[in-house]
Design an enzyme around this catalytic site. Structure first.
Site, PDB file in Angstrom:
ATOM      1  N   HIS A 111      -0.662   2.318  -5.061  1.00  9.77           N
ATOM      2  CA  HIS A 111      -1.680   1.656  -4.235  1.00  9.77           C
ATOM      3  C   HIS A 111      -3.028   2.046  -4.842  1.00  9.77           C
ATOM      4  CE1 HIS A 111       1.839   1.784  -1.641  1.00  9.77           C
ATOM      5  NE2 HIS A 111       1.293   0.870  -0.862  1.00  9.77           N
ATOM      6  N   ASP A 132      -0.468   6.140  -2.282  1.00  8.03           N
ATOM      7  CA  ASP A 132      -1.661   6.303  -1.432  1.00  8.03           C
ATOM      8  C   ASP A 132      -1.876   5.033  -0.591  1.00  8.03           C
ATOM      9  OD1 ASP A 132      -4.083   7.196  -0.403  1.00  8.03           O
ATOM     10  OD2 ASP A 132      -5.222   6.720  -2.224  1.00  8.03           O
TER      11      ASP A 132
END
Ligand SMILES: C[S@@+](CC[C@H](N)C(=O)[O-])C[C@H]1O[C@@H](n2cnc3c(N)ncnc32)[C@H](O)[C@@H]1O
Length: 272
Positions: A41, A155
């Site tokens: 991410h 993340d």
């Protein structure tokens, strides 16, 4: 997909996760063989803290704008990179700055604007791949890497109610494909019930050798606030527990307001 990291870049959570990320990456450089990093991410790669989104929330004021003055030796490497890259680098920029000549990075980002920004940033870089695809799906699709060693940094935006469960499931799937990989997953601490559920999910999975590093700004009593955050690490490098604890304390010293319940900790959730 409402979440845009430009509003939160450089906040205390970014400082915490990125200081630990740099320490994890440096541990790979102890061996000369190449390593691979998957940033599931990735965000936009870099942010202008003087631009409207960051100015609107002011989150960086109590994050990197304070921490950048820290002289703590534990943060010297991370803060040196931040100064070099400019306020404020995202995880892909920090990772790229640490890679050696034969190491590789693959970034996944689902938001079209952020994915386009990443593509522009790395367009002539043979060591970086940018994928506009789901990072959850990449935990299966892009693993294992040919290098056979590396870091998977997860993340997510924590927009969905079941994101803690998605995180456990994603880590399990990724680990099935890349058993000796180091996995690091960020999570918010808004209420402890959700965090305890996450610990329970990890403990009851087949995953082994798991620690979590946490930073608490205050007692966790108001579920509408980001009271702290954590990084769960599977297969942590040698001596990372001690290093992570001192990094978390140094970040807290720099960004904390001395509120009741503030602290940093490392918890071992599962042995090897
Ligand atoms: C917390 S931000 C990432 C920040 C970045 N890792 C950093 O440290 O600079 C989460 C990002 O995930 C993106 N995103 C949301 N769902 C995604 C998915 N399924 N796959 C990949 N990216 C996703 C969001 O657009 C957002 O940019």
């Amino acid at each position: 997909m409402n979440y845009r990291h430009a509003y939160h870049a450089g906040n205390f959570a970014d400082c915490f996760k990125h200081a630990l990320l740099v320490a994890l990456l440096d541990s790979f450089a102890r061996k000369p063989t190449p390593y691979f990093v998957l940033d599931t991410h990735a965000g936009a790669g870099g942010y202008d803290l003087d631009a409207d989104p960051a100015q609107r929330t002011g989150e960086a004021d109590s994050g990197i704008r304070r921490l950048v003055h820290s002289t703590a030796p534990e943060l010297a490497r991370y803060l040196g990179l931040v100064r070099e890259l400019g306020l404020y680098p995202g995880s892909p920029a920090l990772i790229r700055a640490v890679l050696r000549e034969n190491d590789r990075l693959a970034c996944c980002e689902l938001h079209p604007e952020d994915a386009a920004a990443l593509r522009r940033r790395f367009r002539r870089d043979p060591q970086v791949e940018v994928h506009e695809r789901s990072g959850w799906e990449a935990l299966t699709g892009l693993l294992p890497p040919k290098e056979k060693r590396g870091l998977v940094f997860v993340d997510p935006p924590f927009e969905a109610k079941d994101e803690f469960q998605m995180l456990v499931d994603g880590l399990v799937r990724g680990h099935e494909r890349f058993r000796n990989g180091v996995f690091a997953a960020w999570y918010p601490i808004k209420q402890m019930a959700a965090v305890r559920g996450f610990y329970a999910g990890l403990r009851s999975s087949d995953l082994r050798d798991i620690i979590t590093v946490e930073l608490h700004l205050r007692d966790v009593t108001d579920p509408d606030r980001l009271n702290g955050c954590g990084l769960a690490v599977i297969n942590p490098p040698y001596q990372f527990e001690e290093q992570a604890l001192s990094i978390a304390h140094a970040v807290l010293d720099g960004v904390g307001d001395g509120e009741v319940g503030a602290g940093a900790s490392v918890i071992r959730l599962a042995d090897e």
